[in-house]
Scaffold this active site. Structure first.
Site, PDB file in Angstrom:
ATOM      1  CG  ASP A  82     -13.619  -6.537  -6.229  1.00  0.00           C
ATOM      2  OD1 ASP A  82     -14.822  -6.194  -6.302  1.00  0.00           O
ATOM      3  OD2 ASP A  82     -12.682  -5.714  -6.313  1.00  0.00           O
TER       4      ASP A  82
ATOM      5  CG  ASN B  95      -4.016   0.043  -5.485  1.00  0.00           C
ATOM      6  OD1 ASN B  95      -3.213   0.873  -5.057  1.00  0.00           O
ATOM      7  ND2 ASN B  95      -4.850  -0.601  -4.685  1.00  0.00           N
TER       8      ASN B  95
ATOM      9  CD  GLN C 130      -9.790  -6.609  -4.288  1.00  0.00           C
ATOM     10  OE1 GLN C 130     -10.225  -5.686  -3.611  1.00  0.00           O
ATOM     11  NE2 GLN C 130     -10.240  -6.862  -5.500  1.00  0.00           N
TER      12      GLN C 130
ATOM     13  CG  ASP D  27      -3.149  -1.535  -1.885  1.00  0.00           C
ATOM     14  OD1 ASP D  27      -4.123  -2.286  -2.082  1.00  0.00           O
ATOM     15  OD2 ASP D  27      -3.248  -0.303  -1.776  1.00  0.00           O
TER      16      ASP D  27
ATOM     17  CG  ASP E 104      -9.363  -0.746 -10.823  1.00  0.00           C
ATOM     18  OD1 ASP E 104     -10.516  -0.299 -10.930  1.00  0.00           O
ATOM     19  OD2 ASP E 104      -8.949  -1.356  -9.822  1.00  0.00           O
TER      20      ASP E 104
ATOM     21  CG  LEU F 127      -0.761   3.613  -8.420  1.00  0.00           C
ATOM     22  CD1 LEU F 127       0.025   3.855  -9.697  1.00  0.00           C
ATOM     23  CD2 LEU F 127      -1.391   2.228  -8.431  1.00  0.00           C
TER      24      LEU F 127
ATOM     25  CD  GLU G  92       0.967   2.507  -0.151  1.00  0.00           C
ATOM     26  OE1 GLU G  92       0.175   2.096  -1.041  1.00  0.00           O
ATOM     27  OE2 GLU G  92       2.181   2.242  -0.131  1.00  0.00           O
TER      28      GLU G  92
ATOM     29  CD  GLU H  31     -11.862   3.274 -10.806  1.00  0.00           C
ATOM     30  OE1 GLU H  31     -12.929   3.018 -10.211  1.00  0.00           O
ATOM     31  OE2 GLU H  31     -10.776   2.785 -10.467  1.00  0.00           O
TER      32      GLU H  31
ATOM     33  CG  ASP I 145     -17.497  -0.490  -9.645  1.00  0.00           C
ATOM     34  OD1 ASP I 145     -17.518  -1.725  -9.483  1.00  0.00           O
ATOM     35  OD2 ASP I 145     -16.454   0.141  -9.898  1.00  0.00           O
TER      36      ASP I 145
END
Length: 641
Positions: free
Chosen positions: A129, A171, A237, A239, A269, A274, A276, A311, A379
């Protein structure tokens, strides 16, 4: 003429010793061995590279070193420049850009007028990525250089008056990160709860899937731990679990590591994700803001003068929360994502309504905060923050080929998006540089670089920087097949004619125009710090607004139309004031007693005008300001020609 006395042989010598038998002569039964003379052969050795002529590279004009100005609010007036290390300049002929290559190009960025470099991730990574899948937070990937090289880069940038901001990917990590490998291998160990694990893949059902092109769920089953792990982005990726205080402490230590090396701040980023919580969309949660306040306190206490840039691809009313309050601040800056697509929408629609609506809906931010604006970056041009109808129009205008689309956006560079229209590129830059916020340019857009939609995913806009018309566009002396991505060789944007060297040689090039615009903007700090107010106009194809500070008031008036037009602006409270062009000092009509003024524009045209009160004399103060701007612009242009 001398007559040879010996036998005549060809270049290979005689075929046989004594020659062929005469007619009637019996040949020997045993063939005579062939005797060949020794043939000298060239010596093979490595090519002495030092004997080759040096690579021709564009040389920007020399400038006096300005050093780093001691300004705690530097970010409010700064022009940022995103430079991908991998893409910018290769110093050791490996086919990949590196830190030393970037150091070699700092003089060019200083000449261009850049105040701060933004460096996307350059840490060790599987590069699935673009480096945002970090495998080690406190190291430099070997292909880019060393920690010592990075320290040298920061020092060299500071010497030239430029700051350095890097990405901090809080993250998530790569699934190759030692933390994740330890977490999956030993659930009861010290890293067992560093990530979000679950036996149930139906938790957090209200959270949207961000990468709809590639992912079908935010959960992925891990065959080692025999549980599901949570990821808001790619399935490689995972978290991090910020409910774990040790994760928070670890990320603060990562930030300290880079701040101690001299970086001037971080682009944070993907900060909305961050934490839940069930029954929410797992975005913008109070716990996230609580952690960011903790990060800000650490930065302000231990490293004053450094910044945090959030971001957060969210609506303005949600993003504004990431500034915090003046009493309890969070981030110094936040990207204003919804403005960007509406600039492009307004150019094609030739009407200002959507752009003005999002500007009007943008809440007031704390006095110690600043927006960050941009046209393009590494992006896709995200279309998440537009309506369904607007998205359909944007796809039709800017991405007619499905290969131009990625996720919920368009993977194209600025010049191809605008069909290489010089007027439209100038118009877009004029808005970017004058709207509220600190603008961020993307490497290569200053010369109108193209893209390659045949490359996968976001690689289409991450090709090597084009410096010269020579081999590999001056980016690298490696074999062309070794380049990390192929160069742009399209008909319109081929590196043979779209490159820095060629544009430095053309005083009327896009590069010189951008350089001149940045020089003028620097003379008017009000563009960065001034109040913003939309001004009424009787033509919806015209955008008009003022930027006001104690020092000056500036009027920006932009014709979005593809044809010339005349319109009347309403400027209540400015009756009798004079208008003067900031570029050349030309006088414009005085504002009438009714607070209106009528102006005329060419197609895709714009004005930056200084307003001066009548008591200052007939345009005296405004003309002086414009004359200073004009002198600086001419000096910079003359030096760069």
């Amino acid at each position: 003429m001398t007559t040879p006395t010996g036998p005549l042989y060809g270049p290979g010598g005689p075929a046989t010793q004594g020659g062929p038998p005469h007619v009637g002569e019996r040949a020997s039964s045993a063939p005579t061995p062939t005797v060949r003379p020794s043939v000298p052969r060239p010596q093979t050795a490595p090519i002495p590279v030092q004997a080759l002529p040096p690579r021709r590279q564009p040389q920007p004009p020399e400038r006096l070193r300005r050093g780093l100005p001691p300004d705690p609010e530097w970010f409010k007036k700064a022009v940022f420049y995103e430079v991908m290390i991998r893409s910018f300049s290769d110093s050791n002929d490996t086919g990949t850009g590196d830190l030393r290559g970037l150091i070699d190009r700092l003089d060019y960025l200083e000449w261009l007028g850049i105040d701060c470099l933004w460096l996307p991730p350059f840490s060790p990574s599987p590069l699935r990525d673009g480096g945002y899948d970090v495998a080690d937070f406190t190291a430099v990937a070997p292909q880019y250089g060393t920690i010592a090289d990075f320290g040298e880069l920061v020092a060299a940038a500071h010497e030239r008056g430029m700051r350095v901001v890097i990405d901090l990917v809080m993250n998530h990590t790569s699934d190759q990160h030692p933390w994740f490998q330890a977490s999956r291998a030993d659930p009861e160990g010290p890293y067992g709860d560093f990530y979000v694990w679950s036996d149930d893949a139906t938790r957090y059902q209200d959270a949207r899937i961000i990468f709809v092109d590639t992912e079908t769920s935010n959960w992925t089953f891990d065959p080692v731990r025999r549980q599901y792990f949570w990821h808001r982005f790619f399935s490689h990726q995972p978290d991090l679990n910020f409910e774990n205080p040790r994760v928070q402490d670890a990320m603060l230590d990562v930030a300290r590591f880079w701040l101690q090396l001299g970086v001037d701040g971080f682009r944070l980023d993907a900060v909305p994700y961050l934490f839940e919580a069930e029954g929410t969309n797992c975005e913008n949660l109070p716990e996230t803001h609580g952690f960011l306040r903790r990060v800000r306190r650490m930065v302000d206490t231990e490293f004053p003068g450094r910044i945090l840039l959030a971001e957060a691809n969210q609506w303005p009313q949600d993003v504004v929360e990431y500034f915090g309050t003046e009493q309890d601040p969070e981030c110094h800056m936040c990207f204003h994502f919804p403005v960007m697509p509406r600039i492009f929408y307004a150019i094609r629609d030739q009407r200002s309504r959507q752009l003005l609506e999002i500007l009007a809906d943008t809440p007031t931010i704390p006095a110690n905060g600043q927006w960050s604006t941009f046209l393009r970056n590494h992006d896709e041009l995200t279309l998440e923050m537009v309506s369904t109808e607007e998205r359909a129009s944007m796809y039709g205008w800017y991405a007619p080929d499905p290969r131009m689309r990625a996720n919920v956006g368009i993977r194209r560079r600025l010049a191809p998006l605008l069909d290489n229209s010089r007027k439209e590129m100038e118009l877009a830059h004029a808005l970017l540089l004058s709207l509220p916020g600190s603008p961020c340019l993307y490497y290569g857009d200053e010369i109108g670089m193209g893209d390659n939609i045949w490359l996968p995913d976001r690689d289409s806009v991450r090709t090597p920087m084009q410096w010269t018309p020579d081999r590999n566009a001056g980016f690298s002396a490696a074999d062309p097949g070794k380049l990390y991505l192929p160069l742009i060789q399209s008909l319109v944007h081929h590196y043979n004619h779209v490159n820095v060297e060629a544009q430095l040689a053309q005083p009327t090039s896009l590069l010189h125009w951008v350089h001149g615009m940045l020089a003028v903007r620097r003379l008017h700090p009000t563009f960065g710090t001034g109040d913003f107010m939309i001004r009424d106009c009787d033509d919806e194809g015209v955008v008009a607004f003022t930027r006001s500070s104690r020092e000056e008031t500036l009027l920006v008036a932009v014709n979005l139309g593809a044809t010339a037009r005349s319109a009347t602006l309403k400027l209540p409270g400015f009756a009798g004031w004079t208008l003067t062009d900031v570029f050349g000092g030309a006088g414009f009509p005085t504002i009438g007693e009714d607070g209106t003024v009528t102006l005329t524009w060419g197609a895709r045209d714009f004005y930056w005008l200084v307003l001066a009160p009548p008591m200052a004399g007939p345009r005296a103060d405004a003309a002086a300001s414009a004359a200073a701007a004009d002198a600086a612009l001419r000096a910079n242009t003359a030096g760069g020609a």
